[in-house]
Design a protein around this motif. Structure first.
Motif, PDB file in Angstrom:
ATOM      1  N   HIS A 141      41.184  89.508  68.464  1.00 40.71           N
ATOM      2  CA  HIS A 141      40.883  90.554  67.900  1.00 40.71           C
ATOM      3  C   HIS A 141      40.788  90.431  66.243  1.00 40.71           C
ATOM      4  O   HIS A 141      40.968  89.286  65.808  1.00 40.71           O
ATOM      5  CB  HIS A 141      41.740  91.625  68.222  1.00 40.71           C
ATOM      6  N   TRP A 142      40.455  91.394  65.467  1.00 39.93           N
ATOM      7  CA  TRP A 142      40.195  91.220  64.231  1.00 39.93           C
ATOM      8  C   TRP A 142      41.661  91.829  63.490  1.00 39.93           C
ATOM      9  O   TRP A 142      41.917  92.966  63.587  1.00 39.93           O
ATOM     10  CB  TRP A 142      39.113  91.913  63.362  1.00 39.93           C
ATOM     11  N   ASN A 143      42.518  90.841  62.993  1.00 44.68           N
ATOM     12  CA  ASN A 143      43.758  91.142  62.415  1.00 44.68           C
ATOM     13  C   ASN A 143      43.730  91.463  61.176  1.00 44.68           C
ATOM     14  O   ASN A 143      43.156  90.604  60.081  1.00 44.68           O
ATOM     15  CB  ASN A 143      44.584  89.989  62.787  1.00 44.68           C
ATOM     16  N   GLU A 144      44.044  92.524  60.453  1.00 48.46           N
ATOM     17  CA  GLU A 144      44.017  92.906  58.994  1.00 48.46           C
ATOM     18  C   GLU A 144      44.843  92.062  58.298  1.00 48.46           C
ATOM     19  O   GLU A 144      44.458  91.930  57.039  1.00 48.46           O
ATOM     20  CB  GLU A 144      44.453  94.465  58.953  1.00 48.46           C
ATOM     21  N   GLU A 145      46.054  91.659  58.699  1.00 46.36           N
ATOM     22  CA  GLU A 145      46.981  90.907  58.037  1.00 46.36           C
ATOM     23  C   GLU A 145      47.005  89.515  58.529  1.00 46.36           C
ATOM     24  O   GLU A 145      47.097  89.513  60.037  1.00 46.36           O
ATOM     25  CB  GLU A 145      48.133  91.609  57.897  1.00 46.36           C
ATOM     26  N   PRO A 146      47.424  88.535  57.794  1.00 48.07           N
ATOM     27  CA  PRO A 146      47.579  87.231  58.429  1.00 48.07           C
ATOM     28  C   PRO A 146      48.879  87.115  59.338  1.00 48.07           C
ATOM     29  O   PRO A 146      49.957  87.841  58.968  1.00 48.07           O
ATOM     30  CB  PRO A 146      47.806  86.131  57.189  1.00 48.07           C
ATOM     31  N   GLY A 147      49.041  86.388  60.250  1.00 55.70           N
ATOM     32  CA  GLY A 147      50.141  86.518  61.065  1.00 55.70           C
ATOM     33  C   GLY A 147      51.441  85.791  60.298  1.00 55.70           C
ATOM     34  O   GLY A 147      52.486  86.122  60.702  1.00 55.70           O
ATOM     35  N   ALA A 148      51.029  85.088  59.214  1.00 51.83           N
ATOM     36  CA  ALA A 148      52.125  84.624  58.482  1.00 51.83           C
ATOM     37  C   ALA A 148      52.983  85.810  58.071  1.00 51.83           C
ATOM     38  O   ALA A 148      54.278  85.584  57.794  1.00 51.83           O
ATOM     39  CB  ALA A 148      51.705  83.643  57.557  1.00 51.83           C
ATOM     40  N   ILE A 149      52.285  87.091  57.525  1.00 51.58           N
ATOM     41  CA  ILE A 149      53.122  87.806  56.888  1.00 51.58           C
ATOM     42  C   ILE A 149      53.918  88.570  57.915  1.00 51.58           C
ATOM     43  O   ILE A 149      55.185  88.991  57.601  1.00 51.58           O
ATOM     44  CB  ILE A 149      51.916  88.972  56.532  1.00 51.58           C
TER      45      ILE A 149
END
Length: 392
Positions: free
Chosen positions: A326-334
């Protein structure tokens, strides 16, 4: 012989002390066992091994030090010279020759014949089909072939046809470097314990009852709440993709954790943590739970465990839209940083062997986000992870 056994156990990193060695010597001096190598094996293992994870190391040392001292039945008193058992040749027979070799008539007959051969044989023998030696078709010896034989003095089996084998000891799944089974996981998880007495007073308080009775002069039965593990655990399981090869191990970890922790919550994610997680993989597209909701629901005293191989494109961790689903608005690192900021006790368990971690860039990135609190999913790795959570 026993001093050599003790020193080689120490060299193999089995933590045996002089006190345990003296205990073994005292047991032998008092004759608590018969003169049997099997009885001595179990006595020495019970005396010298304190931790289950060292059983395989103990086995290897025992097999090395007492190599060739196989028990072959009652009444066998002959000594087998070590030089007889050295493999000098490797004899290969054709299928037709192997088919012509017949068993002696079962285990009892085999043992009886061996006793006779031991009494008759006076010298080393190599090849042939009768005497005890190497490279032949006799039922006794090593590095030869017989469909039903007794292996003596050989490092490992070759045809899998020996009836009685001393070298084969099934404890490898207890070594530090191997993956876990449910029972072994439970043993490791027990390090993460903090007992407290909570709930209704239903357990007999024997010391309190004795004290109260003595003070009051009549029977004063006192009860107290049951002592339970008060640790609260939140587990995030990576599911799908490269984790399919680790399903059995994750199931064993999940089963063991449910048994060990009364306060256990779990969620699934794929590759990296994003804005949503789920409880049911069949409904993960329709019944997702917002990650923020999870972080607000469970307080900071929870112990958090991530279980995953961290194997993905680095973009899935470091960039918006990096997710493959899916399109994640924020990086997984955050999202990973938010979890580690809230929960001071947080570790990552990786089923991928640690020796392969340097070859996958995403594992290095995730390990850095976890502040180097990534551990392999082995007995030793799980043990270190639990110690880390206890410190937190």
């Amino acid at each position: 012989m026993f001093l050599r056994f003790f020193s080689e156990l120490r060299q193999a990193k089995v933590p045996v002390s002089l006190r345990e060695y003296l205990l073994l010597m005292e047991a032998l001096d008092k004759g608590v066992i018969d003169r049997s190598i099997d009885d001595f094996y179990f006595l020495s293992r019970a005396s010298l091994v304190k931790d289950e994870k060292n059983l395989d190391k103990f086995d290897r040392v025992f097999g090395h030090v007492f190599k060739g001292l196989e028990t072959v039945g009652e009444g066998v008193a002959a000594d087998i010279p070590e030089e007889w058992l050295k493999a000098l040749t490797e004899k290969f027979l054709t299928d037709e020759e192997k088919a012509q070799i017949e068993a002696l008539g079962g285990f009892e007959k085999l043992m009886e014949t061996l006793r006779e051969r031991l009494a008759e044989q006076k010298e080393r023998h190599q090849g042939g089909n009768k005497w005890i030696g190497s490279g032949g078709t006799s039922p006794f010896g090593n590095n030869g072939y017989n469909p039903e034989g007794v292996r003596i003095g050989q490092d490992k089996g070759r045809h899998g046809r020996a009836v009685k084998v001393w070298d084969k000891r099934e404890y490898k799944n207890l070594d530090d470097s191997v993956e876990l089974g449910t029972r072994n996981i439970k043993v490791a998880l027990r390090r993460l314990r903090k007992f407290a007495r909570t709930g209704a007073a239903e357990e007999l308080d024997l010391p309190g009852t004795i004290r109260g009775t003595a003070e009051k002069g009549y029977l004063d039965i006192q009860l107290r709440p049951e002592r339970r593990n008060a640790i609260k655990v939140l587990i995030f399981f990576d599911i799908g993709g490269s984790m399919d090869g680790h399903i059995k191990l994750c199931e064993e970890l999940f089963s063991a954790a449910k048994t060990e922790f009364k306060h256990l919550e779990f969620y699934y994610f794929h590759n990296c943590l994003y804005e949503g997680v789920w409880k049911d993989n069949k409904r993960r597209h329709t019944e997702k739970v917002a990650t923020w909701e999870v972080l607000h629901k469970f307080p900071a005293d929870y112990k958090v465990i991530f279980v995953g191989d961290a194997t993905m494109s680095p973009y899935e961790i470091t960039y918006p839209g990096g997710s493959v689903e899916h399109w994640n608005e924020e990086p997984g690192a955050i999202w990973m940083s938010r979890v580690t900021d809230i929960y001071q006790s947080c570790v990552w368990l990786n089923p991928t062997p640690e020796r392969h971690w340097d070859y996958t860039q995403s594992i290095g990135v995730m390990k850095q986000l976890m502040n180097d609190r990534m551990f392999p999913l082995t007995i030793d790795g799980l043990d270190k992870a639990m110690r880390e959570l206890v410190r937190g």
